[in-house]
Design a protein around this motif. Structure first.
Motif, mmCIF file in Angstrom:
data_model
loop_
_atom_site.group_PDB
_atom_site.id
_atom_site.type_symbol
_atom_site.label_atom_id
_atom_site.label_comp_id
_atom_site.label_asym_id
_atom_site.label_seq_id
_atom_site.Cartn_x
_atom_site.Cartn_y
_atom_site.Cartn_z
ATOM 1 N N ASP A 181 -5.652 -1.398 -4.853
ATOM 2 C CA ASP A 181 -5.170 -1.745 -3.695
ATOM 3 C C ASP A 181 -5.992 -3.014 -3.177
ATOM 4 O OD1 ASP A 181 -3.515 -2.328 -1.757
ATOM 5 O OD2 ASP A 181 -3.219 -0.619 -0.942
ATOM 6 N N GLU A 182 -5.671 -4.185 -3.339
ATOM 7 C CA GLU A 182 -6.284 -5.373 -2.741
ATOM 8 C C GLU A 182 -7.848 -5.372 -2.905
ATOM 9 O OE1 GLU A 182 -5.632 -7.151 1.190
ATOM 10 O OE2 GLU A 182 -3.351 -6.353 0.806
ATOM 11 N N SER A 241 0.831 -1.326 -0.023
ATOM 12 C CA SER A 241 0.117 0.050 -0.101
ATOM 13 C C SER A 241 0.852 1.301 -0.012
ATOM 14 C CB SER A 241 -0.859 -0.249 1.237
ATOM 15 O OG SER A 241 -1.749 -1.146 1.263
ATOM 16 N N GLN A 258 -7.224 0.719 -0.453
ATOM 17 C CA GLN A 258 -7.617 -0.778 0.190
ATOM 18 C C GLN A 258 -8.771 -0.340 1.060
ATOM 19 O OE1 GLN A 258 -4.114 -2.076 2.208
ATOM 20 N NE2 GLN A 258 -5.033 -3.987 2.854
HETATM 21 MG MG MG Z 1 -1.967 -2.578 2.184
#
Ligand code: MG
Ligand code: ATP
Length: 317
Positions: A160-161, A44, A84
């Motif tokens: 992000d994810e 991140s 995220q």
């Molecule tokens: Mg992360």
């Protein structure tokens, strides 16, 4: 090929933690890169530097040739970001959120509305577009997040994810969306904990640990890095397991695993065809009757565990 996303020797420290410690990558235009790594690896942080949300202590990063520190405004015009954490406003409806993001990216009111409609349709949000987004399920919110990041049609997309916490069907749906973005020629950087996801979506996988790149390549190249194949022998009855274990162990390059429940013996072995014949022969001579016998490539999960070493002590970072 031109680099769409470039990072060199990035360093970012938080007190004593070196979140990025000489991190670098290079994603050619139109390619998908998966940044893979355990919790706290720096994924991140890398995304935040590349998307101008965070200034690096050292090193440099460019999006489409534009430096993220020197010209963040120009960089922001070329990127879409799904963080995220969700970035949509919980009180606004899905449609209102998208229109707001459109206005923030300087679309006219009318263009923002048209673009919102298009994205609602594309991400199957029609049914709940008029509901406040706080009432959305995790998967629905993720889709709204992704839609919001695409409002201005950016050539470079950061995720992000994107699928953490999604059920298999929503995850699969999101994969489809990402694959479609890639087909449109966009450059995509996604972070993930799921090797299967990287395997499915990415042209290149970059494995990061402790703020540094520890391995990089196509999913196949990474699997080959683990160096060997995995031999799996399934026997007909439990009393044959011990003999089988001994025979397999003799050729294994690592730990031999035995599952009494599955009647299976598994071990990493060198990639040599004649070796398999030998093992097969020894098993026959020992009177072992087989229910299965196969040599397979290691999974990305096995590679991941090998290359990122032992889990960190002190629990979750
Ligand atoms: Mg992360
Ligand atoms: N604002 C901050 N202040 C202090 N430390 C931070 C901060 N942000 C991140 N860190 C630390 O930097 C390291 C890298 O964090 P980062 O969020 O980049 O990891 P990650 O790879 O995204 O992990 P995850 O898979 O859990 O999302 C971690 O040790 C984290 O605790």
């Amino acid at each position: 090929m031109t680099s769409a996303i470039l990072a060199e020797d990035l360093v970012k420290t938080y007190g004593r933690v070196r979140a990025l410690d000489g991190f670098g990558l290079d994603v050619p235009e139109g390619k998908v890169l998966a940044l893979l790594g355990p919790n706290g690896a720096g994924k991140s942080t890398a995304v935040r530097v590349l998307t101008t949300l965070l200034r690096p202590d050292a090193g440099r990063a460019e999006i489409m040739g534009v430096d993220v520190v020197r010209d963040p405004t120009a960089v922001r015009r070329m990127i879409g970001v799904t963080g995220q954490q969700t970035s949509v406003d919980a009180q606004l409806t899905g449609r209102e959120n998208l229109e707001m993001f459109g206005r923030l990216s300087r679309l006219s009111r009318r263009a923002a509305r048209a673009r919102a409609d298009e994205l609602i349709e594309r991400f199957a949000l029609t049914e709940f577009a008029s509901r406040p987004s706080r009432t959305y399920s995790g998967g629905q919110r993720r889709r709204l997040d992704l839609a919001a990041s695409l409002i201005a049609g950016p050539p470079v997309v950061f995720l992000d994810e994107p699928t953490t916490g999604l059920d298999p069907r929503s995850r699969f749906g999101l994969w489809e969306s990402v694959a479609e973005l890639a087909r449109e020629g966009r450059t995509i950087l996604l972070t993930t904990q799921y090797l299967e996801e990287a395997d499915n979506l990415a042209d290149t996988v970059t494995l990061v640990d402790h703020g540094r790149v520890v391995a990089q390549g196509t999913p196949d190249e990474l699997k080959a890095l683990a160096g060997s194949g995995v031999l799996e022998v399934v026997v007909r009855s439990a009393d044959m397991l011990e003999k089988t274990e001994r025979i397999v162990e003799a050729v294994a390059t690592g730990r031999t695993e035995v599952s009494e429940r599955l009647l299976r013996v598994t071990a990493p072995v060198p990639d040599q065809a004649d070796l398999l014949g030998e093992v097969m022969h020894s098993l026959g001579a020992a009177g072992v009757r087989l229910a299965g016998f196969s040599l397979r490539r290691p999974t990305l999960d096995e590679v991941f565990l090998t290359l990122t070493g032992e889990p960190e002590t002190g629990g979750v970072r």
